[in-house]
Scaffold this active site. Structure first.
Site, mmCIF file in Angstrom:
data_model
loop_
_atom_site.group_PDB
_atom_site.id
_atom_site.type_symbol
_atom_site.label_atom_id
_atom_site.label_comp_id
_atom_site.label_asym_id
_atom_site.label_seq_id
_atom_site.Cartn_x
_atom_site.Cartn_y
_atom_site.Cartn_z
ATOM 1 C CG HIS A 155 -6.952 -8.125 1.235
ATOM 2 N ND1 HIS A 155 -7.145 -8.525 -0.077
ATOM 3 C CD2 HIS A 155 -6.662 -6.794 1.165
ATOM 4 C CE1 HIS A 155 -6.988 -7.496 -0.882
ATOM 5 N NE2 HIS A 155 -6.697 -6.433 -0.149
ATOM 6 C CG HIS A 213 -4.639 0.960 -4.171
ATOM 7 N ND1 HIS A 213 -3.912 0.896 -2.999
ATOM 8 C CD2 HIS A 213 -5.709 0.136 -3.977
ATOM 9 C CE1 HIS A 213 -4.518 0.094 -2.142
ATOM 10 N NE2 HIS A 213 -5.604 -0.377 -2.714
ATOM 11 C CE LYS A 219 -6.533 -0.182 4.541
ATOM 12 N NZ LYS A 219 -7.817 -0.349 3.831
ATOM 13 N NE ARG A 224 -3.729 -2.027 2.753
ATOM 14 C CZ ARG A 224 -3.565 -3.137 3.465
ATOM 15 N NH1 ARG A 224 -2.407 -3.340 4.113
ATOM 16 N NH2 ARG A 224 -4.523 -4.048 3.545
ATOM 17 C CE1 TYR A 250 -6.640 -6.840 -7.199
ATOM 18 C CE2 TYR A 250 -6.958 -7.836 -5.039
ATOM 19 C CZ TYR A 250 -6.633 -6.746 -5.817
ATOM 20 O OH TYR A 250 -6.305 -5.561 -5.219
ATOM 21 N NE ARG A 291 -3.097 -3.169 -1.604
ATOM 22 C CZ ARG A 291 -2.766 -4.018 -0.634
ATOM 23 N NH1 ARG A 291 -1.495 -4.369 -0.470
ATOM 24 N NH2 ARG A 291 -3.687 -4.541 0.158
#
Length: 299
Positions: free
Chosen positions: A263, A237, A170, A146, A272, A240
């Site tokens: 994630h 992004h 995150k 990220r 994806y 990414r």
């Protein structure tokens, strides 16, 4: 209502230590609720009811607000009411059980493999900015970081001998990712020039003045590269997304891609698989003898 909003924002900033970006987004959302309440004659947070909040959400959706933005607004409202209930200022939550309207999930934009290689193999001048920017692009595409993760990297997070990078994602969750050979080479070339500018600074990516490169500056450098090498808009992004899509296309290992992207929920990664299906469908349409249509049968 404004006074209680200010108290809540101070709580988020000082006690919860949320990022400035998140705090600004929550404040804007809650200010929309206050404006709605003022227009509807709703006297305070304790007077706002679920039917009225549902009306606000429907109105925002009608005016083009995305489901994702409305989900964030409802999350901000729930957070505020948790705070108000805890402080004894309110005894209900009008957002409880309220969900945003479902919207179509947009597929992320990616570069195909040829375009990604065109971007990265365009040739690099041997100077400070060029070597730094090349290392940034290579690391984004190699490891799927990220923007905030890449900007926050320190030298101690990289092990170029082992081809590894440790990132803080995150929720403060740390993960270790592989770094490809090309990215390691680009980083080594960058470090050769970087050390001259700031030999004692810990940040991996710095300005000529030796300061850590900001997320905004990284965005602008990636955008410049995209316009120059590909003639298109490019943002971090997208690199990414390209990393994830190309890795999944080659490996078919959804769990591994989930781990690398950081994630928490595999459903986030599953988007994806739709990109991969689009690619397979295009190959099928162009190659399968029963998929091709003759010009005479196109009516």
């Amino acid at each position: 209502m404004e006074r209680q909003l200010e108290a809540y924002c101070a709580h988020l900033r000082n006690e919860r230590q949320v990022s400035g970006h998140t705090l600004l987004a929550y404040r804007r959302d809650l200010e929309k609720v206050i404006e709605f309440c003022n227009n509807q004659g709703i006297a305070g947070w304790d007077a706002l009811q679920v039917q009225q909040l549902r009306q606000l959400v429907a109105r925002q959706h009608h005016h083009g607000q995305s489901s994702r933005s409305l989900a964030r607004l409802l999350s901000a409202v729930r957070g505020l009411y948790r705070y108000l209930n805890r402080e004894g200022l309110c005894q209900h939550d009008p957002a409880n059980g309220l969900a945003p309207p479902k919207g179509e999930r947009r597929l992320p934009k990616t570069l195909d493999t040829d375009r990604a290689l065109q971007l990265l193999d365009g040739g690099v001048d041997d100077d400070f900015i060029a070597r730094r920017d090349q290392a940034i692009l290579e690391l984004f595409y190699s490891s799927g970081l990220r923007l905030s993760e890449l900007a926050g990297l320190d030298l101690e997070h990289l092990d170029l001998t082992g081809g590894l990078v440790q990132v803080l994602g995150k929720g403060g969750k740390s993960r270790v990712l592989p770094v490809g050979r090309k990215a390691c080479e680009a980083l080594q070339e960058w470090f050769r020039l970087r050390g001259i500018a700031a030999p004692r600074d810990g940040a991996v990516f710095i300005t000529r003045q030796g300061n850590r490169l900001s997320t905004r500056a990284i965005q602008m450098r990636v955008k410049t590269f995209g316009e120059r090498e590909l003639g298109q808009h490019l943002h971090p992004h997208m690199l990414r997304h390209s990393f994830a899509s190309h890795l999944l296309e080659s490996s078919q290992d959804l769990r591994a891609v989930q781990e690398m992207l950081g994630h928490a929920d595999i459903s986030t990664t599953q988007i994806y698989t739709h990109l991969d299906f689009q690619h397979l469908a295009a190959v099928y349409d162009s190659a399968h003898p029963r998929a091709k249509r003759s010009k005479g049968n196109e009516s």
